[in-house]
Design a protein around this motif. Structure first.
Motif, PDB file in Angstrom:
ATOM      1  N   THR A  90       0.830  -1.089  -0.047  1.00  0.00           N
ATOM      2  CA  THR A  90       0.157  -0.056  -0.178  1.00  0.00           C
ATOM      3  C   THR A  90       0.840   1.248  -0.140  1.00  0.00           C
ATOM      4  O   THR A  90       0.117   2.421   0.106  1.00  0.00           O
ATOM      5  CB  THR A  90      -1.136  -0.017   1.270  1.00  0.00           C
ATOM      6  OG1 THR A  90      -0.189  -0.215   2.424  1.00  0.00           O
ATOM      7  CG2 THR A  90      -1.859  -1.007   1.176  1.00  0.00           C
ATOM      8  N   SER A  91       2.035   1.102   0.106  1.00  0.00           N
ATOM      9  CA  SER A  91       2.874   2.171   0.078  1.00  0.00           C
ATOM     10  C   SER A  91       4.047   2.325  -0.839  1.00  0.00           C
ATOM     11  O   SER A  91       4.544   1.645  -1.419  1.00  0.00           O
ATOM     12  CB  SER A  91       3.763   2.264   1.547  1.00  0.00           C
ATOM     13  OG  SER A  91       2.753   2.211   2.559  1.00  0.00           O
ATOM     14  N   ASP A  92       4.315   3.870  -1.443  1.00  0.00           N
ATOM     15  CA  ASP A  92       5.321   3.844  -2.313  1.00  0.00           C
ATOM     16  C   ASP A  92       6.555   4.703  -1.854  1.00  0.00           C
ATOM     17  O   ASP A  92       6.258   5.806  -1.220  1.00  0.00           O
ATOM     18  CB  ASP A  92       4.583   4.766  -3.593  1.00  0.00           C
ATOM     19  CG  ASP A  92       4.089   3.722  -4.494  1.00  0.00           C
ATOM     20  OD1 ASP A  92       4.686   2.546  -4.760  1.00  0.00           O
ATOM     21  OD2 ASP A  92       3.093   4.301  -5.116  1.00  0.00           O
ATOM     22  N   GLN A 108      -4.741   3.985  -0.606  1.00  0.00           N
ATOM     23  CA  GLN A 108      -3.799   2.827  -0.436  1.00  0.00           C
ATOM     24  C   GLN A 108      -4.415   1.623  -0.968  1.00  0.00           C
ATOM     25  O   GLN A 108      -3.225   0.878  -1.567  1.00  0.00           O
ATOM     26  CB  GLN A 108      -3.768   2.300   1.107  1.00  0.00           C
ATOM     27  CG  GLN A 108      -3.341   3.806   1.962  1.00  0.00           C
ATOM     28  CD  GLN A 108      -3.396   3.418   3.450  1.00  0.00           C
ATOM     29  OE1 GLN A 108      -2.799   2.504   3.962  1.00  0.00           O
ATOM     30  NE2 GLN A 108      -3.965   4.338   4.177  1.00  0.00           N
ATOM     31  N   THR A 109      -5.411   1.235  -1.295  1.00  0.00           N
ATOM     32  CA  THR A 109      -5.633   0.068  -2.090  1.00  0.00           C
ATOM     33  C   THR A 109      -5.540   0.322  -3.570  1.00  0.00           C
ATOM     34  O   THR A 109      -5.032  -0.680  -3.886  1.00  0.00           O
ATOM     35  CB  THR A 109      -7.241  -0.293  -2.063  1.00  0.00           C
ATOM     36  OG1 THR A 109      -7.837  -0.186  -0.723  1.00  0.00           O
ATOM     37  CG2 THR A 109      -7.810  -1.398  -2.487  1.00  0.00           C
ATOM     38  N   VAL A 110      -5.651   1.278  -3.955  1.00  0.00           N
ATOM     39  CA  VAL A 110      -5.295   1.570  -5.521  1.00  0.00           C
ATOM     40  C   VAL A 110      -3.747   1.498  -5.634  1.00  0.00           C
ATOM     41  O   VAL A 110      -3.438   0.764  -6.552  1.00  0.00           O
ATOM     42  CB  VAL A 110      -5.597   3.006  -6.029  1.00  0.00           C
ATOM     43  CG1 VAL A 110      -4.990   3.229  -7.309  1.00  0.00           C
ATOM     44  CG2 VAL A 110      -7.191   3.030  -5.961  1.00  0.00           C
ATOM     45  N   GLY A 134      -6.772  -0.746   7.150  1.00  0.00           N
ATOM     46  CA  GLY A 134      -7.853  -0.991   6.647  1.00  0.00           C
ATOM     47  C   GLY A 134      -8.123  -2.254   5.842  1.00  0.00           C
ATOM     48  O   GLY A 134      -9.022  -2.545   5.235  1.00  0.00           O
ATOM     49  N   TYR A 135      -7.048  -3.348   6.174  1.00  0.00           N
ATOM     50  CA  TYR A 135      -7.174  -4.428   5.559  1.00  0.00           C
ATOM     51  C   TYR A 135      -7.255  -4.337   4.018  1.00  0.00           C
ATOM     52  O   TYR A 135      -7.758  -5.170   3.373  1.00  0.00           O
ATOM     53  CB  TYR A 135      -8.440  -5.308   6.001  1.00  0.00           C
ATOM     54  CG  TYR A 135      -8.393  -5.452   7.425  1.00  0.00           C
ATOM     55  CD1 TYR A 135      -7.628  -6.400   8.025  1.00  0.00           C
ATOM     56  CD2 TYR A 135      -9.360  -4.842   8.242  1.00  0.00           C
ATOM     57  CE1 TYR A 135      -7.673  -6.661   9.531  1.00  0.00           C
ATOM     58  CE2 TYR A 135      -9.605  -4.947   9.811  1.00  0.00           C
ATOM     59  CZ  TYR A 135      -8.422  -5.787  10.186  1.00  0.00           C
ATOM     60  OH  TYR A 135      -8.459  -6.025  11.804  1.00  0.00           O
ATOM     61  N   ALA A 136      -6.521  -3.443   3.609  1.00  0.00           N
ATOM     62  CA  ALA A 136      -6.568  -3.025   2.037  1.00  0.00           C
ATOM     63  C   ALA A 136      -5.743  -4.013   1.186  1.00  0.00           C
ATOM     64  O   ALA A 136      -6.315  -4.505   0.311  1.00  0.00           O
ATOM     65  CB  ALA A 136      -5.910  -1.805   1.733  1.00  0.00           C
ATOM     66  N   VAL A 137      -4.807  -4.782   1.766  1.00  0.00           N
ATOM     67  CA  VAL A 137      -3.968  -5.850   1.030  1.00  0.00           C
ATOM     68  C   VAL A 137      -4.888  -6.976   0.932  1.00  0.00           C
ATOM     69  O   VAL A 137      -4.886  -7.828   0.002  1.00  0.00           O
ATOM     70  CB  VAL A 137      -2.762  -5.908   1.698  1.00  0.00           C
ATOM     71  CG1 VAL A 137      -2.196  -7.052   1.067  1.00  0.00           C
ATOM     72  CG2 VAL A 137      -1.915  -4.696   1.485  1.00  0.00           C
ATOM     73  N   GLY A 143      -9.060 -10.164  -4.596  1.00  0.00           N
ATOM     74  CA  GLY A 143      -9.238  -9.787  -6.042  1.00  0.00           C
ATOM     75  C   GLY A 143      -8.296 -10.396  -7.122  1.00  0.00           C
ATOM     76  O   GLY A 143      -8.614 -10.798  -8.029  1.00  0.00           O
ATOM     77  N   ILE A 144      -7.063 -10.721  -6.529  1.00  0.00           N
ATOM     78  CA  ILE A 144      -6.061 -11.485  -7.330  1.00  0.00           C
ATOM     79  C   ILE A 144      -6.919 -12.880  -7.327  1.00  0.00           C
ATOM     80  O   ILE A 144      -6.457 -13.437  -8.605  1.00  0.00           O
ATOM     81  CB  ILE A 144      -4.581 -11.446  -6.623  1.00  0.00           C
ATOM     82  CG1 ILE A 144      -4.086 -10.028  -6.859  1.00  0.00           C
ATOM     83  CG2 ILE A 144      -3.660 -12.407  -7.273  1.00  0.00           C
ATOM     84  CD1 ILE A 144      -2.938  -9.895  -5.862  1.00  0.00           C
TER      85      ILE A 144
END
Length: 425
Positions: A90-92, A108-110, A134-137, A143-144
């Motif tokens: 989620t981080s760059d 972060q999800t994007v 937020g359980y984004a990953v 989705g994967i």
């Protein structure tokens, strides 16, 4: 709008057709490396069906079955898909450090969708994501799995566990904001409850922050945060529910407490002493040392808004961490590949291999860290090798990685579960 939906429809149709045609595949190349033995097979041939390797031989001994899609990778070397045991999708690293802390969960999800794709294209077909918001990953992982987006196999920890005010808490906000990270838990029973909460919302691995860290405010990297009792509570709860658990641990006392508590892998491992090495050897604990990202942080951290406190802490741990890595390799400890991608750009994961070789590993040991050792940590007996019955997670590179480990920085071909995601140009 009609054109956009039409484009999306045909894009999905193309992916589905690619997956259908990949049900039976005949794959050949110039060479294939057995990462367990370090030996090469000339002119290898593999038959892949329903996402798994069903037959392994040579082009002479193993003919293509009728109806198979044939892929000939002339001049390339086959390897099992690579595995990174410490990323943060989620981080760059390129983003402004403090500004990125205010990204919404959707934002972060994007980021995670983009970075999952970059990671897969770099040849990493399995990753362990050790902490997000937020359980984004977990959403991206699902989705994967559903075939909606492209990315590696993902083991996601959800919220990293932290003591109040420790590394993995939110210490950058003003006191009046009363901001508390979602993974904060103090005391053994609170720790157990937080482990259960992460699992409730889909975590398939776990992480606890045993010591201070580099990229947090007000923590000292060498200071132990969680008590051994709390660490043991986390490990026991994780194992009771069939999960493996990692401990962020730079400092010596925190490393040893985490090993004694039964934690499966120690992340960073900056300040190992002789006792810690002996404990890890006896317990069979895995070590994951992100020894590449120092150069990126010191070169670009300031311009990316990383505060002086954090840059100074990176300077404090970098040389010690690399020396600890060297000593751990020499002692024959269980070592896995963990890059901490997000501290440097996603997709550059493979650049750590050269650093691992520079600081004590043979090229084969570095490859084993990113294949069979990582599969062992994850308890995945059918990942990390090119063998019959294993998942068809396969990459190809131009050259011999045992002679030049840098060939892994430019992966030419990527297959995951029998589906080709990156073709030779």
């Amino acid at each position: 709008m009609h054109t956009v939906f039409k484009s999306l429809f045909f894009g999905l149709a193309t992916i589905m057709a690619s997956q259908a045609s990949a049900d039976l595949t005949y794959l050949t190349a110039a060479k294939a490396l057995d990462v367990a033995s370090g030996t090469f097979t000339e002119q290898p041939a593999l038959i892949i069906e329903a996402g798994r390797i069903t037959h392994v031989g040579t082009a002479k001994s193993l003919p293509a079955p009728a109806g198979a899609t044939s892929i000939h990778l002339e001049g390339l070397t086959l390897l099992p898909g690579l595995m990174d045991m410490h990323v943060h999708l989620t981080s760059d690293a390129e983003d402004n450090f403090l500004a990125s802390m205010n990204y919404s969960i959707p934002r972060q999800t994007v980021k995670a969708v983009k970075n999952a794709h970059k990671t897969l294209m770099a040849g990493f077909t399995s990753v362990r994501d050790l902490g997000d918001s937020g359980y984004a990953v977990i959403a991206v992982r699902d989705g994967i799995r559903a075939g909606e987006i492209e990315g590696p196999r993902v083991w996601s920890a959800g919220h990293s566990l932290s003591v109040t005010g420790g590394h993995c808490d939110d210490n950058f906000s003003a006191p009046e904001m009363k901001s508390v990270a979602a993974g904060v838990a103090d005391g053994p029973w609170a720790v157990k409850a937080k482990v259960r909460e992460n699992i409730k919302y889909g975590a398939n691995t776990l992480k606890i922050c045993a010591t201070g860290g580099v990229f947090s405010k007000g923590t000292q990297v060498g200071i132990q945060q969680y008590t051994e009792e709390e660490l043991r509570a986390a490990a026991e709860e994780a194992h009771q529910q069939g999960m493996i658990i990692a401990a962020h641990a730079h400092g010596t006392s925190g490393i040893k407490a985490a090993i004694r508590a039964g934690i499966d892998s120690i992340e960073h491992c900056s300040f190992l002493d002789d006792e810690a090495i002996k404990l890890a050897k006896k317990a069979g604990t895995f070590l994951s040392c992100d020894i590449y990202n120092t150069e990126y942080t010191l070169a670009f951290g300031e311009q990316n808004g990383v505060p002086e406190e954090n840059i100074n802490k990176e300077k404090q741990v970098s040389a010690a961490q690399r020396e600890s890595f060297r000593r751990a390799v020499k002692a024959g400890l269980n070592m896995v590949f963990g890059s901490d991608a997000a501290i440097y750009p996603h997709g550059d994961n493979g650049k750590q291999f050269h650093t691992m070789v520079t600081f004590g590993m043979s090229p084969l040991q570095a490859l084993q860290a990113a294949t069979i050792n990582s599969a062992a940590l994850l308890k995945q007996a059918d990942l990390g090798q090119l063998k019959e019955g294993f998942h068809a997670d396969i990459i190809a590179v131009n050259g011999d990685p045992l002679k030049d480990i840098r060939v892994l920085e430019n992966v030419a071909f990527v297959m995951k579960a029998g589906v080709v995601y990156k073709r030779v140009e």
